[in-house]
Scaffold this active site. Sequence first.
Site, PDB file in Angstrom:
ATOM      1  N   THR A 101      -0.189  -1.445  -3.392  1.00 61.35           N
ATOM      2  CA  THR A 101       0.740  -1.159  -4.487  1.00 61.35           C
ATOM      3  C   THR A 101      -0.099  -0.940  -5.729  1.00 61.35           C
ATOM      4  O   THR A 101      -0.763  -1.843  -6.232  1.00 61.35           O
ATOM      5  CB  THR A 101       1.725  -2.323  -4.706  1.00 61.35           C
ATOM      6  N   LYS A 176       7.928   2.053  -4.666  1.00 64.00           N
ATOM      7  CA  LYS A 176       7.560   0.645  -4.546  1.00 64.00           C
ATOM      8  C   LYS A 176       7.904  -0.119  -5.818  1.00 64.00           C
ATOM      9  O   LYS A 176       8.287  -1.295  -5.770  1.00 64.00           O
ATOM     10  CB  LYS A 176       6.078   0.509  -4.231  1.00 64.00           C
ATOM     11  N   LYS A 244       0.898  -8.456 -10.819  1.00 66.35           N
ATOM     12  CA  LYS A 244       0.300  -7.125 -10.997  1.00 66.35           C
ATOM     13  C   LYS A 244       1.338  -6.032 -10.821  1.00 66.35           C
ATOM     14  O   LYS A 244       1.447  -5.107 -11.630  1.00 66.35           O
ATOM     15  CB  LYS A 244      -0.852  -6.963 -10.008  1.00 66.35           C
TER      16      LYS A 244
END
Length: 292
Positions: A101, A176, A244
Amino acid sequence: MLAKETTTIGFIGTGVMGKSMARHLLHAGYPVIVHNRTKEKASDLIAEGADWADSPHEIASKANVIITIIGYPKDVEEVYLGELGLVKNARENTYLIDMTTSTPSLAKRIYEEAKKKNIYTLDAPVSGGDVGARDAKLSIMVGGDEAVFKELQSIFEMLGTNIVYQGPAGAGQHTKMCNQIAIASNMIGVTEAIVYAKKAGLDPEKVLQSITSGAAGSFSLSNLAPRMIKGDFEPGFYIKHFIKDMRIALEEAEGMNMETPGLSLAETLYSHLSAKGEDESGTQALYKYWDR
């Protein structure tokens, strides 16, 4: 689709999810070359027949399909665009699949740089955590050229069950972000529900029996709430990586002039846990925020 007999797969990143993913490809009969910053984390795969490479550069010289699932965008940039990285050292007609990701903008940069060298790239982040990786039931969100996606579809089918081509380079990463935004607020609700059940004097496991199959049902409720109840905070997905992801989504949303109050709250709560030393815990450790 690529023929198995002419395909050698390089796999970079044999962590919580990557190890299971590489294992599925190995057991499907593909020659697999693995690399990880810590060789010990790949020892099981090597014992099962995978070959070891000392660097991404070495993998680039040997494999014609290379999959990465690593930590942060800075790691992706180094592995793909560094002097010893994949784009500069892979052979023509190599397929590069980043399942980390990362940021949509970096996925686009990698695509453009690879295209100059006749190298094909896809951004294909996944969802499903350690369980989805172990059971080969990941959701895979793919960005890049559709023709390249079709060439590699048989490989994706070894790793997941919900495989969707989303659009051009960067589209997988944007999808995502949608996934992580939905999870962020949901995790707050799941955790609050378990804490509420306990404070109300209920048996949380019985509560789950009632609510997991109703309108409140979700992956987090079914798979992570039981871990909360048992005090199991081992990572299926690290808090540090979820933070993150949320920060990438917040930055992308800000660039689109979009308010994301649920995402912002979740990032604040998880950052509090990070400051308390919970980076290496699983996302279900959000429970600890209330259980004080």
